[in-house]
Scaffold this motif. Structure first.
Motif, PDB file in Angstrom:
ATOM      1  N   ASN A 148      71.817  64.394  58.944  1.00  0.00           N
ATOM      2  CA  ASN A 148      72.519  63.652  59.471  1.00  0.00           C
ATOM      3  C   ASN A 148      73.213  63.389  60.981  1.00  0.00           C
ATOM      4  OD1 ASN A 148      74.983  62.043  59.096  1.00  0.00           O
ATOM      5  ND2 ASN A 148      76.342  62.819  57.675  1.00  0.00           N
ATOM      6  N   LEU A 149      72.888  63.377  61.913  1.00  0.00           N
ATOM      7  CA  LEU A 149      73.063  62.964  63.479  1.00  0.00           C
ATOM      8  C   LEU A 149      74.636  62.023  63.257  1.00  0.00           C
ATOM      9  CD1 LEU A 149      69.644  62.579  65.015  1.00  0.00           C
ATOM     10  CD2 LEU A 149      70.918  65.246  65.081  1.00  0.00           C
ATOM     11  N   HIS A 150      75.545  62.920  64.064  1.00  0.00           N
ATOM     12  CA  HIS A 150      76.702  62.495  64.603  1.00  0.00           C
ATOM     13  C   HIS A 150      76.504  61.594  65.856  1.00  0.00           C
ATOM     14  CE1 HIS A 150      78.515  64.165  61.165  1.00  0.00           C
ATOM     15  NE2 HIS A 150      78.736  65.937  61.634  1.00  0.00           N
ATOM     16  N   ARG A 151      77.359  60.822  66.227  1.00  0.00           N
ATOM     17  CA  ARG A 151      77.365  60.171  67.749  1.00  0.00           C
ATOM     18  C   ARG A 151      77.966  60.927  68.748  1.00  0.00           C
ATOM     19  NH1 ARG A 151      80.197  57.374  70.980  1.00  0.00           N
ATOM     20  NH2 ARG A 151      82.599  58.657  69.136  1.00  0.00           N
ATOM     21  N   ILE A 204      69.849  64.560  74.347  1.00  0.00           N
ATOM     22  CA  ILE A 204      69.642  63.587  73.433  1.00  0.00           C
ATOM     23  C   ILE A 204      70.883  62.773  73.331  1.00  0.00           C
ATOM     24  CG2 ILE A 204      68.335  64.593  72.445  1.00  0.00           C
ATOM     25  CD1 ILE A 204      69.006  64.745  69.967  1.00  0.00           C
ATOM     26  N   LEU A 205      70.410  61.104  72.162  1.00  0.00           N
ATOM     27  CA  LEU A 205      71.215  60.283  72.477  1.00  0.00           C
ATOM     28  C   LEU A 205      71.740  59.798  71.387  1.00  0.00           C
ATOM     29  CD1 LEU A 205      72.634  57.748  75.719  1.00  0.00           C
ATOM     30  CD2 LEU A 205      74.056  60.039  75.071  1.00  0.00           C
ATOM     31  N   VAL A 206      72.731  59.816  70.504  1.00  0.00           N
ATOM     32  CA  VAL A 206      72.859  59.511  69.047  1.00  0.00           C
ATOM     33  C   VAL A 206      73.532  57.775  68.854  1.00  0.00           C
ATOM     34  CG1 VAL A 206      73.604  59.696  67.029  1.00  0.00           C
ATOM     35  CG2 VAL A 206      72.251  61.455  67.818  1.00  0.00           C
ATOM     36  N   TYR A 207      72.851  56.938  69.117  1.00  0.00           N
ATOM     37  CA  TYR A 207      73.780  55.333  69.186  1.00  0.00           C
ATOM     38  C   TYR A 207      74.898  55.151  68.194  1.00  0.00           C
ATOM     39  CZ  TYR A 207      70.739  55.093  73.474  1.00  0.00           C
ATOM     40  OH  TYR A 207      70.420  55.003  74.627  1.00  0.00           O
ATOM     41  N   PHE A 235      75.760  49.544  73.701  1.00  0.00           N
ATOM     42  CA  PHE A 235      75.345  50.737  73.391  1.00  0.00           C
ATOM     43  C   PHE A 235      75.353  52.094  73.812  1.00  0.00           C
ATOM     44  CE2 PHE A 235      73.945  49.332  69.497  1.00  0.00           C
ATOM     45  CZ  PHE A 235      74.271  48.257  68.624  1.00  0.00           C
ATOM     46  N   TYR A 236      74.347  52.109  74.578  1.00  0.00           N
ATOM     47  CA  TYR A 236      74.982  52.994  75.772  1.00  0.00           C
ATOM     48  C   TYR A 236      76.730  53.488  76.383  1.00  0.00           C
ATOM     49  CZ  TYR A 236      73.645  57.203  79.762  1.00  0.00           C
ATOM     50  OH  TYR A 236      73.668  58.311  80.102  1.00  0.00           O
ATOM     51  N   HIS A 237      76.975  53.182  76.826  1.00  0.00           N
ATOM     52  CA  HIS A 237      78.549  53.478  76.101  1.00  0.00           C
ATOM     53  C   HIS A 237      78.849  53.276  75.728  1.00  0.00           C
ATOM     54  CE1 HIS A 237      82.656  53.140  77.994  1.00  0.00           C
ATOM     55  NE2 HIS A 237      83.505  52.361  76.519  1.00  0.00           N
ATOM     56  N   LEU A 238      78.554  53.185  74.463  1.00  0.00           N
ATOM     57  CA  LEU A 238      79.562  52.973  72.905  1.00  0.00           C
ATOM     58  C   LEU A 238      78.790  54.241  72.556  1.00  0.00           C
ATOM     59  CD1 LEU A 238      79.472  49.848  70.926  1.00  0.00           C
ATOM     60  CD2 LEU A 238      81.535  50.962  71.969  1.00  0.00           C
ATOM     61  N   ALA A 239      77.675  54.589  72.729  1.00  0.00           N
ATOM     62  CA  ALA A 239      77.364  56.655  72.312  1.00  0.00           C
ATOM     63  C   ALA A 239      77.735  58.033  73.300  1.00  0.00           C
ATOM     64  CB  ALA A 239      75.308  56.175  73.026  1.00  0.00           C
ATOM     65  N   ARG A 240      78.102  57.500  73.966  1.00  0.00           N
ATOM     66  CA  ARG A 240      79.255  58.228  75.053  1.00  0.00           C
ATOM     67  C   ARG A 240      80.553  58.320  75.091  1.00  0.00           C
ATOM     68  NH1 ARG A 240      78.558  57.811  80.207  1.00  0.00           N
ATOM     69  NH2 ARG A 240      78.501  60.701  80.211  1.00  0.00           N
ATOM     70  N   VAL A 241      81.073  57.229  74.307  1.00  0.00           N
ATOM     71  CA  VAL A 241      82.462  56.841  74.190  1.00  0.00           C
ATOM     72  C   VAL A 241      82.888  57.970  73.184  1.00  0.00           C
ATOM     73  CG1 VAL A 241      82.743  55.064  72.423  1.00  0.00           C
ATOM     74  CG2 VAL A 241      84.021  55.401  74.705  1.00  0.00           C
ATOM     75  N   LYS A 242      84.273  58.313  73.917  1.00  0.00           N
ATOM     76  CA  LYS A 242      85.158  59.274  73.215  1.00  0.00           C
ATOM     77  C   LYS A 242      86.418  59.110  73.156  1.00  0.00           C
ATOM     78  CE  LYS A 242      83.090  63.097  75.167  1.00  0.00           C
ATOM     79  NZ  LYS A 242      83.468  64.992  75.541  1.00  0.00           N
ATOM     80  N   ALA A 243      87.026  59.150  72.516  1.00  0.00           N
ATOM     81  CA  ALA A 243      88.512  58.651  71.469  1.00  0.00           C
ATOM     82  C   ALA A 243      90.128  59.813  72.765  1.00  0.00           C
ATOM     83  CB  ALA A 243      89.636  58.824  70.091  1.00  0.00           C
TER      84      ALA A 243
END
Length: 398
Positions: free
Chosen positions: A127-130, A161-164, A294-302
């Motif tokens: 259950n990988l997290h983004r 690794i990036l989790v999209y 999607f790459y941006h959304l994978a790394r984006v933070k609140a």
């Protein structure tokens, strides 16, 4: 650091010889079965510890591999750590420490290689997290039976690794001129095709100077403007609210679903994302653009301290594009409605998607603001995860 570790190892070796000498002296002076039994029992362990002390950990070749190149939220990650060596020296135990940000603590694996030249171990992360997850150094440790000698080696093998984000296949309906909800509707901006002149009309404030028809103006002695064929603008610009929220992951999931749906159906879309990093992606289409988003959304933070309504107020870029603005947020406020209404009157259309977590109720204040938004021509929709699929079904043709 290496010098300090070598000094520590040599001190342990010296201590080992001193201990062995004390045990031998005790057997010589005391005599008897017990004392000699103690000496002969301790000697093999001491000799093994001495051999471990001189065994080079650099003999090991370590490799870390993953079961894929791309991952999405909820996927299973399999990590394989392979070790190979040339000298089959018997090692009683072997500890592999895998530094990573994907779990709260570093993973430690205990192996018993003995005489094996090669050994592999596989462990999984369910259950990988983004997000962007970093795998750092690999530390290998070994020692003797009694713990007198402990050796380690750090292998520099940093990988990322990036989790999209996950997404839902939405029911698509192209964005037309109105969002209908009850008795109120929100105007979607139309673009004029300046290559198709259909007629002339009286000049109105806001018309471009280049649109003036000088021949008709001279004939009627009044300013006349060319009329062009209007074509519908289906371009979308997403404004992602990055202020801290418990619904942020759902907001990212919804944004990813929206991007994928629109691009798959030939539309164009961009993202305006403000946080510690200010990211603006122009309105485009195509698979490559989707990958960038999607790459941006994978790394984006609140991580934003800027309320989302200030983006509409402060950035002039929105007023220079013929696109509908879709705001993805978790909270509906009066300030956001005021900014949206101002934008709608000046330039184009604003659609607000308010994302809620399952079990979270819409407040009475938000319901009142929802009704107010409809009266002002701003489309607002409250969405839960199960409603993402039909989020675009409120879009209807005038």
């Amino acid at each position: 650091m290496k010098i300090k570790w070598k000094m520590k190892t040599w001190m342990k070796i010296v201590l080992l010889f001193i201990t062995l000498g004390i045990v031998f002296s005790y057997a010589m002076f005391q005599g008897g079965f017990v004392s000699w039994f103690l000496f002969y029992s301790f000697t093999p362990f001491a000799l093994y510890a001495l051999l471990v002390a001189f065994y080079p950990m650099s003999d090991f070749k370590v490799e870390r591999t993953f079961n894929g190149d791309s991952y999405s939220v909820g996927d299973k990650l399999e990590i394989t750590i392979s070790l190979e060596r040339k000298v089959p020296f018997p090692l009683f135990f072997f500890v592999i420490q895998n530094d990573t940000t994907i779990t709260e603590k570093s993973e430690e694996l205990i192996l018993y290689p003995w005489f094996k030249r090669g050994i592999s171990v596989i462990y999984t992360v369910e259950n990988l997290h983004r997000g962007e997850h970093i795998f750092g150094d690999i530390t290998i440790k070994s020692g003797d039976f009694l713990g007198l000698i402990l050796k380690n080696r750090v292998i520099r093998d940093s990988k990322t690794i990036l989790v999209y984000p996950s997404y839902i296949d939405m029911v698509y309906r192209s964005i037309e001129s109105r969002y209908e909800q009850g008795a109120s509707a929100s105007q979607i901006r139309l673009q004029n095709d300046s290559t198709m002149v259909t007629g002339v009309r009286e000049y109105q404030p806001g018309d471009r100077f280049t649109w003036i028809d000088w021949k008709s103006t001279a004939k009627k002695n009044e300013m006349q403007t060319k009329e062009f064929e209007e074509r519908q603008s289906h371009d979308i610009s997403i404004v992602l609210d990055r202020t801290p929220s418990k619904s942020f992951e759902s907001m990212v999931k919804f944004s990813a679903s929206l991007i994928r749906t629109i691009i798959r159906h030939g539309g164009q879309i961009g993202i305006y994302s403000v946080g510690k990093e200010h990211s603006i992606f122009p309105i485009r289409g195509g698979e490559e653009h989707q990958h960038q988003l999607f790459y941006h959304l994978a790394r984006v933070k609140a991580d934003s301290n800027t309320p989302v309504y200030t983006i509409l107020d402060g950035d002039k870029a929105f007023y220079q594009q013929a696109a509908a603005i879709m705001i993805v947020t978790s909270t509906l406020s009066q300030s956001l409605l005021d900014s949206s209404h101002k934008f709608t009157k000046r330039t184009g259309s604003v659609v607000i998607f308010v994302i809620k977590e399952n079990g979270e109720r819409v407040t009475h204040e938000e319901n009142a603001l929802h009704d107010q938004a409809l009266r002002n021509g701003t489309y607002v929709r409250f969405l839960y995860d199960e409603g993402f699929r039909s989020a675009l079904l409120g879009v209807k043709q005038r």
